[in-house]
Motif scaffolding. Structure first.
Motif, PDB file in Angstrom:
ATOM      1  N   THR A 161      -5.616  -0.035  17.304  1.00 54.91           N
ATOM      2  CA  THR A 161      -6.025   1.225  18.138  1.00 54.91           C
ATOM      3  C   THR A 161      -6.098   1.136  19.464  1.00 54.91           C
ATOM      4  O   THR A 161      -6.380  -0.174  19.682  1.00 54.91           O
ATOM      5  CB  THR A 161      -7.171   2.083  17.353  1.00 54.91           C
ATOM      6  OG1 THR A 161      -7.468   3.235  17.961  1.00 54.91           O
ATOM      7  CG2 THR A 161      -8.440   1.149  17.456  1.00 54.91           C
ATOM      8  N   LEU A 201       0.691   5.543  13.237  1.00 57.44           N
ATOM      9  CA  LEU A 201       0.418   5.667  11.891  1.00 57.44           C
ATOM     10  C   LEU A 201      -0.408   6.988  11.400  1.00 57.44           C
ATOM     11  O   LEU A 201       0.016   7.674  10.689  1.00 57.44           O
ATOM     12  CB  LEU A 201      -0.164   4.369  11.162  1.00 57.44           C
ATOM     13  CG  LEU A 201      -0.145   4.084   9.912  1.00 57.44           C
ATOM     14  CD1 LEU A 201       1.215   4.193   9.344  1.00 57.44           C
ATOM     15  CD2 LEU A 201      -1.024   2.688   9.645  1.00 57.44           C
ATOM     16  N   GLU A 202      -1.600   7.065  12.183  1.00 57.72           N
ATOM     17  CA  GLU A 202      -2.455   8.255  11.872  1.00 57.72           C
ATOM     18  C   GLU A 202      -3.312   8.326  13.123  1.00 57.72           C
ATOM     19  O   GLU A 202      -3.258   7.721  14.184  1.00 57.72           O
ATOM     20  CB  GLU A 202      -3.432   7.877  10.802  1.00 57.72           C
ATOM     21  CG  GLU A 202      -2.901   7.445   9.599  1.00 57.72           C
ATOM     22  CD  GLU A 202      -3.968   7.093   8.249  1.00 57.72           C
ATOM     23  OE1 GLU A 202      -5.112   7.072   8.690  1.00 57.72           O
ATOM     24  OE2 GLU A 202      -3.665   6.528   7.188  1.00 57.72           O
ATOM     25  N   LYS A 203      -3.815   9.480  13.225  1.00 61.26           N
ATOM     26  CA  LYS A 203      -4.689  10.032  14.408  1.00 61.26           C
ATOM     27  C   LYS A 203      -6.090  10.522  13.884  1.00 61.26           C
ATOM     28  O   LYS A 203      -6.163  11.019  12.845  1.00 61.26           O
ATOM     29  CB  LYS A 203      -4.191  11.158  15.070  1.00 61.26           C
ATOM     30  CG  LYS A 203      -2.954  11.164  15.838  1.00 61.26           C
ATOM     31  CD  LYS A 203      -2.467  12.267  16.431  1.00 61.26           C
ATOM     32  CE  LYS A 203      -0.907  11.856  16.886  1.00 61.26           C
ATOM     33  NZ  LYS A 203      -0.262  13.150  17.477  1.00 61.26           N
ATOM     34  N   LEU A 204      -7.138   9.804  14.309  1.00 60.13           N
ATOM     35  CA  LEU A 204      -8.530  10.071  13.707  1.00 60.13           C
ATOM     36  C   LEU A 204      -9.230  10.393  15.019  1.00 60.13           C
ATOM     37  O   LEU A 204      -9.063  10.105  16.115  1.00 60.13           O
ATOM     38  CB  LEU A 204      -8.985   8.820  13.039  1.00 60.13           C
ATOM     39  CG  LEU A 204      -8.483   8.390  11.770  1.00 60.13           C
ATOM     40  CD1 LEU A 204      -8.686   7.050  11.489  1.00 60.13           C
ATOM     41  CD2 LEU A 204      -8.467   9.330  10.865  1.00 60.13           C
ATOM     42  N   ARG A 213     -11.256   3.011   8.910  1.00 59.98           N
ATOM     43  CA  ARG A 213      -9.925   3.276   8.232  1.00 59.98           C
ATOM     44  C   ARG A 213      -8.710   2.105   8.709  1.00 59.98           C
ATOM     45  O   ARG A 213      -8.150   1.888   7.621  1.00 59.98           O
ATOM     46  CB  ARG A 213      -9.415   4.495   9.187  1.00 59.98           C
ATOM     47  CG  ARG A 213      -7.840   4.892   8.646  1.00 59.98           C
ATOM     48  CD  ARG A 213      -7.834   5.162   6.990  1.00 59.98           C
ATOM     49  NE  ARG A 213      -6.373   5.558   6.633  1.00 59.98           N
ATOM     50  CZ  ARG A 213      -6.070   5.166   5.543  1.00 59.98           C
ATOM     51  NH1 ARG A 213      -6.764   4.561   4.698  1.00 59.98           N
ATOM     52  NH2 ARG A 213      -4.782   5.494   5.083  1.00 59.98           N
ATOM     53  N   ILE A 217      -6.915   0.531   5.357  1.00 62.95           N
ATOM     54  CA  ILE A 217      -5.568   0.171   5.209  1.00 62.95           C
ATOM     55  C   ILE A 217      -5.171  -1.054   4.909  1.00 62.95           C
ATOM     56  O   ILE A 217      -4.472  -1.422   4.169  1.00 62.95           O
ATOM     57  CB  ILE A 217      -4.924   0.650   6.648  1.00 62.95           C
ATOM     58  CG1 ILE A 217      -4.916   2.068   6.926  1.00 62.95           C
ATOM     59  CG2 ILE A 217      -3.297   0.062   6.740  1.00 62.95           C
ATOM     60  CD1 ILE A 217      -4.535   2.646   8.389  1.00 62.95           C
TER      61      ILE A 217
END
Length: 287
Positions: A161, A201-204, A213, A217
């Protein structure tokens, strides 16, 4: 003994380079109209200070002359050598190194030299280099080491990240709209590497949620987290790296965790505050 060579994008700490006699070649960093050799005349903290002050650094591959000189020295001395490079998907170093290898082999046709595309970045291929160097020191053969590298190339995971989407915007990894909205909403992207290239991959929202997270993963993707070295690299954020390490130990029980700072070559594109996690999804079988 096979000589293991890498470049500064692998982010390995000096003590490991010295202990395992790993040769590290410098990538080039350009910042504030000056050109530097990564980890030779510029250190990561200095670069991150420049970036926080608004500098927009650029990087370039390892100079061909340095690659050729290093491979020639190994060939001349009859030393088998494997150069493990930054992913060809994000740097031209691999292609250049192959050209230099071929030139060296013209002069030394019996030399045992290989250039290996890690398809990885930062401590991801740092772990590959570390494992290859350990095997070299144990007396494993050239081919055995290459076999291990192929396993890592196929099974190594990268989850990371960034602290500021602006740096990914500059590199074309996110759109301007996404960067602006992400900053306003304090959204942290989770990214990974696939086929040697970076993908979202994702947004948090919120750093603590992102770290949790990332560990989730890892647990989802890894068939076993026993007996493997887990890597954490950070761009001048030791506090968050420490928090991630403690969370991994709490969640998995694995204390074999190598933590290092992201160097200039990778940090120039990811930016200060980047946190990355590396692990094998399938442990290497002990032969």
């Amino acid at each position: 003994m096979t000589t293991i060579i890498t470049d500064t994008g692998s982010d390995l700490p000096k003590q490991l380079l010295d202990e395992y006699e790993i040769i590290m070649l410098p990538l080039i960093v350009q910042v504030n109209d000056e050109e530097y050799l990564d980890r030779s005349n510029i250190e990561p903290k200095q670069l991150y200070t420049y970036m926080k002050e608004g500098a927009v650094p650029k990087t370039a591959q390892v100079p061909p002359s340095i690659i050729k000189e290093t491979l020639t020295s190994c060939a001349r001395n009859g030393q088998p050598a494997i150069y493990i490079t930054l992913s060809s998907g994000i740097s031209g170093t691999y292609q250049t190194a192959v050209l230099m290898k071929n030139e060296v082999l013209e002069e030394y046709p019996n030399a045992q030299i290989e250039v290996f595309d890690s398809q990885s970045a930062s401590l991801g291929y740092g772990l590959m280099v570390y494992e290859a160097a350990k095997e070299a020191k144990e007396g494993k053969s050239f081919d055995e080491i290459l076999h291990t590298l192929q396993h890592y190339q196929k099974h190594l995971e990268h989850i990371f990240t960034v602290d500021d989407l602006e740096y990914l915007l500059r590199g074309g990894r996110v759109s301007k709209t996404a960067a602006v909205m992400g900053t306003l909403l304090k959204i942290k992207p989770v990214l990974h590497m696939e086929d040697g290239k970076l993908f979202p991959l994702e947004k948090l929202r919120g750093k603590k949620k992102v770290l949790g997270r990332m560990v989730e993963i890892m647990k989802e993707r890894a068939s076993s987290l026993d007996d493997i070295t887990i890597g954490i690299s950070h761009a001048d954020d030791t506090e968050t790296a420490k928090a991630l390490k403690e969370l991994i130990i709490e969640e998995t029980g694995n204390k074999n965790i190598l933590v290092t700072m992201i160097g200039c070559a990778i940090g120039a594109h990811a930016g200060p505050g980047t946190i990355a996690l590396f692990f094998l999804n399938t442990p290497k079988k002990v032969s």
